[in-house]
Design a protein around this motif. Structure first.
Motif, mmCIF file in Angstrom:
data_model
loop_
_atom_site.group_PDB
_atom_site.id
_atom_site.type_symbol
_atom_site.label_atom_id
_atom_site.label_comp_id
_atom_site.label_asym_id
_atom_site.label_seq_id
_atom_site.Cartn_x
_atom_site.Cartn_y
_atom_site.Cartn_z
ATOM 1 N N VAL A 142 -14.003 59.787 3.452
ATOM 2 C CA VAL A 142 -15.461 59.841 3.899
ATOM 3 C C VAL A 142 -16.526 60.000 3.995
ATOM 4 N N ASP A 143 -17.336 59.956 2.851
ATOM 5 C CA ASP A 143 -18.716 59.971 1.962
ATOM 6 C C ASP A 143 -18.920 58.250 1.931
ATOM 7 N N SER A 144 -18.161 58.230 1.857
ATOM 8 C CA SER A 144 -18.019 56.420 1.056
ATOM 9 C C SER A 144 -18.363 55.553 2.297
ATOM 10 N N THR A 145 -17.875 55.565 3.759
ATOM 11 C CA THR A 145 -17.748 55.640 4.751
ATOM 12 C C THR A 145 -19.168 55.663 5.539
ATOM 13 N N TRP A 146 -19.046 56.500 5.434
ATOM 14 C CA TRP A 146 -20.692 57.297 5.652
ATOM 15 C C TRP A 146 -22.025 56.076 5.195
ATOM 16 N N GLN A 147 -22.156 55.734 3.522
ATOM 17 C CA GLN A 147 -22.761 54.898 2.849
ATOM 18 C C GLN A 147 -22.429 53.283 2.928
ATOM 19 N N GLY A 148 -21.653 52.863 4.416
ATOM 20 C CA GLY A 148 -21.859 51.812 4.350
ATOM 21 C C GLY A 148 -20.122 50.837 3.715
ATOM 22 N N ILE A 149 -19.176 51.889 3.270
ATOM 23 C CA ILE A 149 -18.605 50.944 2.025
ATOM 24 C C ILE A 149 -17.120 51.341 3.514
ATOM 25 N N ASP A 150 -16.917 50.242 4.171
ATOM 26 C CA ASP A 150 -15.767 50.391 4.482
ATOM 27 C C ASP A 150 -14.139 49.440 4.326
ATOM 28 N N GLN A 151 -14.338 49.034 3.129
ATOM 29 C CA GLN A 151 -13.256 48.416 2.923
ATOM 30 C C GLN A 151 -13.536 47.606 1.110
ATOM 31 N N ILE A 152 -12.158 47.470 1.042
ATOM 32 C CA ILE A 152 -12.412 47.110 -0.549
ATOM 33 C C ILE A 152 -10.818 46.051 -0.483
ATOM 34 N N ASP A 153 -11.634 44.845 -1.482
ATOM 35 C CA ASP A 153 -10.757 43.311 -1.157
ATOM 36 C C ASP A 153 -9.209 44.008 -1.847
ATOM 37 N N SER A 154 -8.084 42.862 -1.425
ATOM 38 C CA SER A 154 -6.597 42.620 -1.836
ATOM 39 C C SER A 154 -6.884 42.174 -2.735
ATOM 40 N N GLU A 155 -5.759 41.669 -3.424
ATOM 41 C CA GLU A 155 -6.084 40.507 -4.302
ATOM 42 C C GLU A 155 -4.705 40.293 -4.920
ATOM 43 N N ILE A 156 -3.848 38.650 -4.728
ATOM 44 C CA ILE A 156 -2.549 38.828 -6.370
ATOM 45 C C ILE A 156 -3.384 38.207 -7.157
ATOM 46 N N THR A 157 -3.373 38.712 -8.642
ATOM 47 C CA THR A 157 -4.181 38.860 -9.359
ATOM 48 C C THR A 157 -2.795 37.792 -10.726
ATOM 49 N N GLU A 158 -1.912 38.192 -10.005
ATOM 50 C CA GLU A 158 -0.903 36.992 -11.588
ATOM 51 C C GLU A 158 0.364 36.587 -10.830
ATOM 52 N N LEU A 159 0.655 35.221 -11.220
ATOM 53 C CA LEU A 159 1.357 34.321 -10.266
ATOM 54 C C LEU A 159 2.582 34.247 -11.935
ATOM 55 N N GLN A 160 3.604 34.259 -11.700
ATOM 56 C CA GLN A 160 4.890 34.290 -13.298
ATOM 57 C C GLN A 160 5.875 33.240 -12.077
ATOM 58 N N GLU A 182 15.103 30.281 -9.477
ATOM 59 C CA GLU A 182 14.206 30.362 -10.237
ATOM 60 C C GLU A 182 12.967 31.604 -9.438
ATOM 61 N N LEU A 183 12.777 32.436 -10.473
ATOM 62 C CA LEU A 183 12.361 33.901 -10.490
ATOM 63 C C LEU A 183 10.705 33.763 -10.349
ATOM 64 N N LEU A 184 9.912 34.327 -9.544
ATOM 65 C CA LEU A 184 8.687 33.908 -8.935
ATOM 66 C C LEU A 184 7.699 35.526 -8.796
ATOM 67 N N GLY A 185 6.960 35.830 -9.603
ATOM 68 C CA GLY A 185 6.697 36.739 -10.195
ATOM 69 C C GLY A 185 5.414 37.065 -9.053
ATOM 70 N N PHE A 186 4.785 38.039 -8.520
ATOM 71 C CA PHE A 186 3.454 38.164 -8.065
ATOM 72 C C PHE A 186 2.545 39.723 -8.161
ATOM 73 N N THR A 187 1.618 40.063 -8.887
ATOM 74 C CA THR A 187 1.236 41.291 -9.355
ATOM 75 C C THR A 187 0.112 40.906 -8.105
ATOM 76 N N THR A 188 -0.071 41.722 -7.739
ATOM 77 C CA THR A 188 -0.685 42.465 -6.889
ATOM 78 C C THR A 188 -1.534 43.768 -5.922
ATOM 79 N N LYS A 189 -3.243 43.466 -6.233
ATOM 80 C CA LYS A 189 -3.841 44.676 -5.694
ATOM 81 C C LYS A 189 -4.046 45.118 -4.647
ATOM 82 N N MET A 190 -4.014 46.148 -3.887
ATOM 83 C CA MET A 190 -4.394 46.400 -2.478
ATOM 84 C C MET A 190 -4.907 47.403 -2.032
ATOM 85 N N GLY A 191 -6.337 46.397 -0.891
ATOM 86 C CA GLY A 191 -7.889 47.743 -1.332
ATOM 87 C C GLY A 191 -7.893 47.718 0.327
ATOM 88 N N VAL A 192 -8.330 48.875 0.401
ATOM 89 C CA VAL A 192 -8.763 49.596 1.319
ATOM 90 C C VAL A 192 -9.170 48.666 2.340
#
Length: 158
Positions: A19-37, A126-136
């Motif tokens: 709640v405090d972070s949202t008040w400071q203008g932070i409303d989102q954190i980016d998501s990304e896939i960090t690894e492809l195997q 084939e095997l395909l691996g994704f490492t994913t980091k989820m952001g708010v």
């Protein structure tokens, strides 16, 4: 034995911080896939999408990995429109066995950005691996695979 009251199983300090972070203008954190195997398996009748899902918080650094349990992993066959789904386990890991084909792949969780990878083509065995980091947040972070490398296509790259 009485059932626990609703709302008793949460960490109040984290709730206050969000709640405090949202008040400071932070409303989102980016998501990304960090690894492809990419890899191969001996079973020539199917292919496997696998990987790990982690989540980011307002206080975590890029090197911190907190497993995200129960994220929804979806693969939609582009040719047949068949849907394959799996949930990440308590340790964030998932494994989705699919037919050899081309897929639109997605990782989602309520309250976090959705990560999509379009036109993921898998050959038999084939095997395909994704490492994913989820952001708010509530945006969609989009990728495609080009010659074994992930290319980000959305404009939200905070």
């Amino acid at each position: 034995m009485a059932a626990p009251e609703l709302g008793t199983n949460y960490d109040e300090s984290k709730l206050v911080f969000l709640v405090d972070s949202t008040w400071q203008g932070i409303d989102q954190i980016d998501s990304e896939i960090t690894e492809l195997q990419p890899s191969r398996i001996n079973d020539a009748t199917s292919a496997i999408l696998y990987g790990d899902v982690f989540y980011k918080t307002f206080t975590s650094s890029d090197s911190e990995n907190e497993p995200m349990a129960f994220a929804i992993i979806t693969a939609r066959d582009i040719k047949t429109d068949s849907i394959y789904e799996e949930y990440s386990r308590l340790n964030g890991a998932y494994k989705l066995k699919v037919s050899a084909s081309c897929y639109d792949f997605e990782v989602s969780y309520v309250g976090y950005n959705t990560v999509k990878v379009t036109n993921v083509c898998l050959q038999e065995g084939e095997l395909l691996g994704f490492t994913t980091k989820m952001g708010v947040g509530n945006s969609v972070n989009e990728y495609y695979v080009d010659e074994g490398k992930l290319v980000r296509t959305d404009s939200n790259t905070k």
